[in-house]
Motif scaffolding. Structure first.
Motif, PDB file in Angstrom:
ATOM      1  N   GLY A 108     -32.281 -17.067  11.564  1.00  0.00           N
ATOM      2  CA  GLY A 108     -31.574 -18.282  10.539  1.00  0.00           C
ATOM      3  C   GLY A 108     -30.225 -18.556  10.979  1.00  0.00           C
ATOM      4  N   PHE A 109     -29.787 -19.399  10.557  1.00  0.00           N
ATOM      5  CA  PHE A 109     -28.498 -19.790  10.773  1.00  0.00           C
ATOM      6  C   PHE A 109     -27.858 -20.865   9.658  1.00  0.00           C
ATOM      7  CE2 PHE A 109     -30.502 -23.057  13.103  1.00  0.00           C
ATOM      8  CZ  PHE A 109     -29.921 -24.336  12.772  1.00  0.00           C
ATOM      9  N   SER A 110     -26.509 -20.782   9.520  1.00  0.00           N
ATOM     10  CA  SER A 110     -25.689 -21.733   8.456  1.00  0.00           C
ATOM     11  C   SER A 110     -24.504 -22.008   9.136  1.00  0.00           C
ATOM     12  CB  SER A 110     -25.543 -20.871   6.989  1.00  0.00           C
ATOM     13  OG  SER A 110     -24.808 -19.725   7.127  1.00  0.00           O
ATOM     14  N   VAL A 111     -24.005 -23.239   8.525  1.00  0.00           N
ATOM     15  CA  VAL A 111     -22.535 -23.716   9.067  1.00  0.00           C
ATOM     16  C   VAL A 111     -21.664 -24.103   8.030  1.00  0.00           C
ATOM     17  CG1 VAL A 111     -21.633 -25.378  10.780  1.00  0.00           C
ATOM     18  CG2 VAL A 111     -24.062 -24.459  11.092  1.00  0.00           C
ATOM     19  N   SER A 112     -20.669 -23.811   8.338  1.00  0.00           N
ATOM     20  CA  SER A 112     -19.560 -24.355   6.882  1.00  0.00           C
ATOM     21  C   SER A 112     -19.294 -25.623   6.955  1.00  0.00           C
ATOM     22  CB  SER A 112     -18.311 -23.556   7.240  1.00  0.00           C
ATOM     23  OG  SER A 112     -17.676 -23.949   8.394  1.00  0.00           O
ATOM     24  N   ASP A 113     -19.151 -26.289   5.562  1.00  0.00           N
ATOM     25  CA  ASP A 113     -18.915 -27.549   5.760  1.00  0.00           C
ATOM     26  C   ASP A 113     -17.314 -27.746   5.820  1.00  0.00           C
ATOM     27  OD1 ASP A 113     -17.769 -26.680   3.383  1.00  0.00           O
ATOM     28  OD2 ASP A 113     -19.460 -27.138   2.062  1.00  0.00           O
ATOM     29  N   ASP A 114     -16.760 -28.870   5.414  1.00  0.00           N
ATOM     30  CA  ASP A 114     -15.367 -29.275   5.552  1.00  0.00           C
ATOM     31  C   ASP A 114     -14.454 -28.355   4.650  1.00  0.00           C
ATOM     32  OD1 ASP A 114     -16.004 -31.039   7.710  1.00  0.00           O
ATOM     33  OD2 ASP A 114     -16.214 -32.505   6.491  1.00  0.00           O
ATOM     34  N   LYS A 115     -14.955 -27.861   3.312  1.00  0.00           N
ATOM     35  CA  LYS A 115     -14.349 -27.306   2.649  1.00  0.00           C
ATOM     36  C   LYS A 115     -13.810 -25.934   3.147  1.00  0.00           C
ATOM     37  CE  LYS A 115     -16.823 -29.743  -1.009  1.00  0.00           C
ATOM     38  NZ  LYS A 115     -17.828 -29.331  -2.243  1.00  0.00           N
ATOM     39  N   MET A 116     -13.347 -25.160   2.176  1.00  0.00           N
ATOM     40  CA  MET A 116     -12.607 -23.837   2.420  1.00  0.00           C
ATOM     41  C   MET A 116     -13.827 -22.951   2.486  1.00  0.00           C
ATOM     42  SD  MET A 116      -9.749 -21.771   0.335  1.00  0.00           S
ATOM     43  CE  MET A 116     -10.696 -21.739  -1.191  1.00  0.00           C
ATOM     44  N   ILE A 117     -13.719 -22.281   3.628  1.00  0.00           N
ATOM     45  CA  ILE A 117     -14.710 -21.122   4.320  1.00  0.00           C
ATOM     46  C   ILE A 117     -15.322 -20.047   3.140  1.00  0.00           C
ATOM     47  CG2 ILE A 117     -15.734 -19.539   5.848  1.00  0.00           C
ATOM     48  CD1 ILE A 117     -14.382 -21.242   7.910  1.00  0.00           C
ATOM     49  N   ASN A 118     -16.367 -19.851   2.683  1.00  0.00           N
ATOM     50  CA  ASN A 118     -16.914 -18.604   1.877  1.00  0.00           C
ATOM     51  C   ASN A 118     -17.634 -17.771   2.733  1.00  0.00           C
ATOM     52  OD1 ASN A 118     -18.277 -16.769   0.203  1.00  0.00           O
ATOM     53  ND2 ASN A 118     -17.622 -18.057  -1.585  1.00  0.00           N
ATOM     54  N   THR A 119     -17.280 -17.151   3.477  1.00  0.00           N
ATOM     55  CA  THR A 119     -18.128 -16.377   4.621  1.00  0.00           C
ATOM     56  C   THR A 119     -19.393 -15.374   3.816  1.00  0.00           C
ATOM     57  OG1 THR A 119     -16.665 -14.237   4.297  1.00  0.00           O
ATOM     58  CG2 THR A 119     -16.290 -15.957   6.231  1.00  0.00           C
ATOM     59  N   THR A 120     -18.922 -14.925   2.744  1.00  0.00           N
ATOM     60  CA  THR A 120     -20.234 -14.389   1.905  1.00  0.00           C
ATOM     61  C   THR A 120     -21.374 -15.095   1.561  1.00  0.00           C
ATOM     62  OG1 THR A 120     -18.646 -12.826   1.001  1.00  0.00           O
ATOM     63  CG2 THR A 120     -20.792 -12.926  -0.083  1.00  0.00           C
ATOM     64  N   ARG A 121     -20.915 -16.492   0.974  1.00  0.00           N
ATOM     65  CA  ARG A 121     -22.077 -17.512   0.792  1.00  0.00           C
ATOM     66  C   ARG A 121     -22.750 -17.880   2.056  1.00  0.00           C
ATOM     67  NH1 ARG A 121     -19.125 -21.440  -1.554  1.00  0.00           N
ATOM     68  NH2 ARG A 121     -19.137 -22.687   0.236  1.00  0.00           N
ATOM     69  N   LEU A 122     -21.973 -18.065   3.102  1.00  0.00           N
ATOM     70  CA  LEU A 122     -22.225 -18.537   4.388  1.00  0.00           C
ATOM     71  C   LEU A 122     -23.259 -17.545   5.154  1.00  0.00           C
ATOM     72  CD1 LEU A 122     -21.854 -21.240   6.111  1.00  0.00           C
ATOM     73  CD2 LEU A 122     -20.010 -19.776   7.482  1.00  0.00           C
ATOM     74  N   TYR A 123     -22.947 -16.307   5.092  1.00  0.00           N
ATOM     75  CA  TYR A 123     -23.882 -15.110   5.285  1.00  0.00           C
ATOM     76  C   TYR A 123     -25.283 -15.332   4.813  1.00  0.00           C
ATOM     77  CZ  TYR A 123     -25.610 -10.310   6.552  1.00  0.00           C
ATOM     78  OH  TYR A 123     -26.216  -9.420   7.113  1.00  0.00           O
ATOM     79  N   ARG A 124     -25.199 -15.280   3.420  1.00  0.00           N
ATOM     80  CA  ARG A 124     -26.371 -14.963   2.539  1.00  0.00           C
ATOM     81  C   ARG A 124     -27.436 -16.619   2.749  1.00  0.00           C
ATOM     82  NH1 ARG A 124     -24.244 -15.781  -2.360  1.00  0.00           N
ATOM     83  NH2 ARG A 124     -23.652 -13.533  -2.214  1.00  0.00           N
ATOM     84  N   GLN A 125     -26.597 -17.427   3.250  1.00  0.00           N
ATOM     85  CA  GLN A 125     -27.662 -18.631   3.554  1.00  0.00           C
ATOM     86  C   GLN A 125     -28.205 -18.562   4.788  1.00  0.00           C
ATOM     87  OE1 GLN A 125     -24.627 -21.735   3.605  1.00  0.00           O
ATOM     88  NE2 GLN A 125     -24.902 -22.128   1.368  1.00  0.00           N
ATOM     89  N   ALA A 126     -27.726 -17.971   5.656  1.00  0.00           N
ATOM     90  CA  ALA A 126     -28.217 -17.486   7.114  1.00  0.00           C
ATOM     91  C   ALA A 126     -29.326 -16.573   7.092  1.00  0.00           C
ATOM     92  CB  ALA A 126     -27.271 -17.104   8.182  1.00  0.00           C
ATOM     93  N   ASP A 127     -28.858 -15.648   6.131  1.00  0.00           N
ATOM     94  CA  ASP A 127     -29.906 -14.753   5.848  1.00  0.00           C
ATOM     95  C   ASP A 127     -31.154 -15.074   5.162  1.00  0.00           C
ATOM     96  OD1 ASP A 127     -30.623 -11.721   6.100  1.00  0.00           O
ATOM     97  OD2 ASP A 127     -30.360 -11.359   4.034  1.00  0.00           O
ATOM     98  N   ASP A 128     -30.905 -16.096   4.260  1.00  0.00           N
ATOM     99  CA  ASP A 128     -32.159 -16.386   3.766  1.00  0.00           C
ATOM    100  C   ASP A 128     -33.094 -17.460   4.496  1.00  0.00           C
ATOM    101  OD1 ASP A 128     -31.432 -15.425   1.205  1.00  0.00           O
ATOM    102  OD2 ASP A 128     -30.150 -17.259   0.499  1.00  0.00           O
ATOM    103  N   ASN A 129     -32.448 -18.082   5.401  1.00  0.00           N
ATOM    104  CA  ASN A 129     -33.156 -18.825   6.117  1.00  0.00           C
ATOM    105  C   ASN A 129     -33.871 -17.995   7.320  1.00  0.00           C
ATOM    106  OD1 ASN A 129     -32.128 -21.343   5.271  1.00  0.00           O
ATOM    107  ND2 ASN A 129     -30.482 -21.298   6.356  1.00  0.00           N
TER     108      ASN A 129
END
Length: 592
Positions: A374-395
């Motif tokens: 599973g993976f996720s990619v940050s958008d143009d906004k300020m990075i929230n690595t915890t949220r990004l990690y959780r999205q990748a893990d859910d995927n």
């Protein structure tokens, strides 16, 4: 030790001591050097709780001293301390101390013995004072230390020198006293020593720096400590710290790396995530999970599981750039940080992993790998690595739900293939069992569906043996007690394998119980009589007969009649007596 036993000790520029092993460390003996060191007479210190070793340590340094000595006692090693000691006027004086715990043969702590050196690094500010320079060769403490030591005057001329024990610098120390610093040490190192000597004279504090020199063609690390004597001279200690530095680097590596795969660990991942948190540079996170690892560990053992983890880590690492950070973050989980990567780049990286897995499985059909990604990619906004990690893990977890059944099925298929490849040892054991159990089943009128399942049991009842070491499985002789206990595990291993395979799940309970005895003396549960499934009772008779009538490396096969007779003898103990009669009828006239 009588205080006048060795008068020469009183002339040392420091204090030899012995103190008790109680909580105060009360002095039992001190040398006369205590007068020069701290202004005390020996009688002021010996057997005095008020002036015990512990009470003379400056309060702010007490915890360091206590921990240092207690640690050395626990490790049964010498301690080396630098702290401030309270003199007879109540003023703190900088000292260095080396000592050792004295233990009885039984390991009981008897006392502490050591040496406290005279006022190294302390500013002379009235009262008593030390000599202008430490006499390196009259001090038992300095002679015992492995370090290189020397004393310089303010102009950088050598006044005294003591060779190191255990290492030798590639420098010219011949007739060193009276020579200048620059004549002995390389220019840059000589400059460092001069610089820190001036700071030591200005601050009356110990100065430290590290340097590197080649010794016998190999670069080694050294630590230099520089302090003023209090009268204008400079005291320098140089210690070889190569082994310590190597150990520190090794510990640092171990703290940030997974010992099995060599990848970074979760601690390093979290450290890097904090570094990227709040930034605006594109960042991708990929989470990978090795499917079916628990099944492999439970059936083939953790050594085989570790082999799969190492191979998976090699494949994952090979799919990324040097600047990408790959970590093993759990038993079967990996994570990758991809700085400066957009969605297309991250997806391509995930595809590269799956392509590499497919190629591996084509070449290694007996070592199949399956990885959910599973993976996720940050958008143009300020990075929230915890949220990004959780999205990748859910995927990743969503993909795992889709893949789990097929992944387990692939692993079980590989195990079944491995069992079939091993069957050449028994020359068609499974085929013969299927023939015998089918004859017995038809003689008691079992329904067609039950016969099909019974034949499946005959073929795969020993699938758990893929998890038994070859040294036991193929041993050309009787097993030891420990080996037999290990062999008995194959029923439980087989049960776990069958539970994970849709094709074998209906017979998993029979695989677990096919070694139970009619009289309750079998394994793994000691079931008795009719509590043992009918299919297991049928198989146990057929399995025993085939084992007896097949050649083994350590014995020849029995004749048909002898084997049938032995089966009859065990009726009512190992075997169901009614089914023994069915067996005898089924094989009357042989099995041709």
């Amino acid at each position: 030790m009588p205080n006048n036993a060795l008068p020469i000790l009183d002339n040392l520029p420091g204090m030899l001591y012995r103190c008790s092993a109680d909580e105060d460390w009360i002095f039992q003996y001190v040398s006369g050097g205590c007068s020069l060191l701290a202004g005390f007479k020996p009688s002021d210190l010996i057997e005095s709780k008020k002036n015990s070793h512990k009470s003379l340590v400056y309060s702010r340094d007490l915890e360091i001293v206590l921990n240092g000595i207690k640690s050395a006692i626990a490790m049964r090693s010498a301690y080396y301390l630098r702290y401030r000691m309270i003199d007879s006027l109540g003023a703190p004086r900088q000292v260095i101390e080396q000592g050792r715990a004295i233990m009885s043969d039984s390991g009981e702590l008897l006392c502490l013995e050591g040496f406290i050196a005279a006022d190294l690094g302390a500013r002379v500010d009235g009262g008593y004072c030390g000599k202008a320079a430490v006499d390196l060769h009259s001090c038992a403490m300095t002679e015992a230390l492995p370090d290189l030591m020397f004393v310089l005057d303010r102009e950088g001329y050598f006044l005294q020198y003591k060779e190191a024990r255990g290492f030798r610098l590639p420098l010219d120390f011949d007739k060193i006293e009276g020579r200048k610093l620059d004549e002995v040490f390389p220019g840059r190192l000589a400059g460092q020593i001069r610089h820190f000597s001036e700071r030591a004279l200005q601050t009356a504090e110990v100065q430290e720096f590290d340097f590197q020199l080649p010794v016998s063609g190999v670069a080694r690390e050294f630590e230099a400590r520089v302090t003023s004597s209090g009268t204008g001279d400079i005291f320098v200690i140089i210690r070889d710290i190569t082994e310590r530095m190597q150990m520190e680097k090794q510990l640092e590596y171990m703290n940030l790396h997974d010992p099995l795969t060599g990848l970074y660990n979760r601690a390093y991942l979290e450290q890097e995530m904090k570094r990227f948190d709040g930034g605006r540079q594109p960042l991708g996170i990929i989470i990978c999970d090795l499917d079916g690892l628990k099944l492999v560990n439970d059936t083939l053992g953790h050594e085989t599981g570790d082999t799969l983890l190492v191979e998976a880590s090699r494949i994952i690492r090979g799919a990324f750039r040097g600047e990408d950070m790959v970590a093993r973050i759990g038993g079967d989980e990996f994570a990758v940080l991809l700085p400066g990567s957009d969605g297309g780049m991250v997806k391509n990286a995930a595809d590269r992993i799956q392509d590499a897995i497919e190629k591996h499985n084509e070449v290694n059909p007996d070592q199949l790998l399956s990885i959910s990604i599973g993976f996720s990619v940050s958008d143009d906004k300020m990075i929230n690595t915890t949220r990004l990690y959780r999205q990748a893990d859910d995927n990743m977890n969503r993909e795992k739900l889709h893949r789990s059944r097929s992944a387990r099925s692939s692993i079980v298929q590989a195990l079944m293939k491995a069992l079939e490849e091993r069957d050449f040892i028994t020359e068609g054991h499974a085929d013969r069992l299927q023939y015998i159990v089918e004859k017995m089943a038809r003689n008691i009128s079992l329904p067609h569906r039950s016969i099909i399942d019974l034949k499946l049991l005959a073929r795969f009842h020993d699938i758990g043996k893929v998890g038994i070491p070859d040294r036991i499985l193929f041993k050309p002789g009787p097993l030891t007690v420990d080996e037999y206990n290990e062999m008995k595990r194959h029923t439980e291993i087989g049960f776990r394998i069958a539970e994970s395979a849709p094709d074998l799940a209906p017979i998993s309970d029979w695989i677990l119980k096919h070694h139970e005895w009619w009289n309750g003396e079998g394994y793994p549960h000691g079931l008795k009589g009719d509590s043992i499934p009918m299919e297991c009772r049928i198989l146990s008779i057929a399995d025993a007969y085939d084992a007896m009538t097949t050649d083994r490396p350590y014995r020849k096969a029995m004749q048909h009649e002898a084997a049938v007779s032995e089966i009859g003898r065990c009726a009512g103990s190992q075997f169901d007596p009614e089914l023994v009669s069915v067996f005898v009828r089924s094989v009357s006239g042989g099995l041709e």
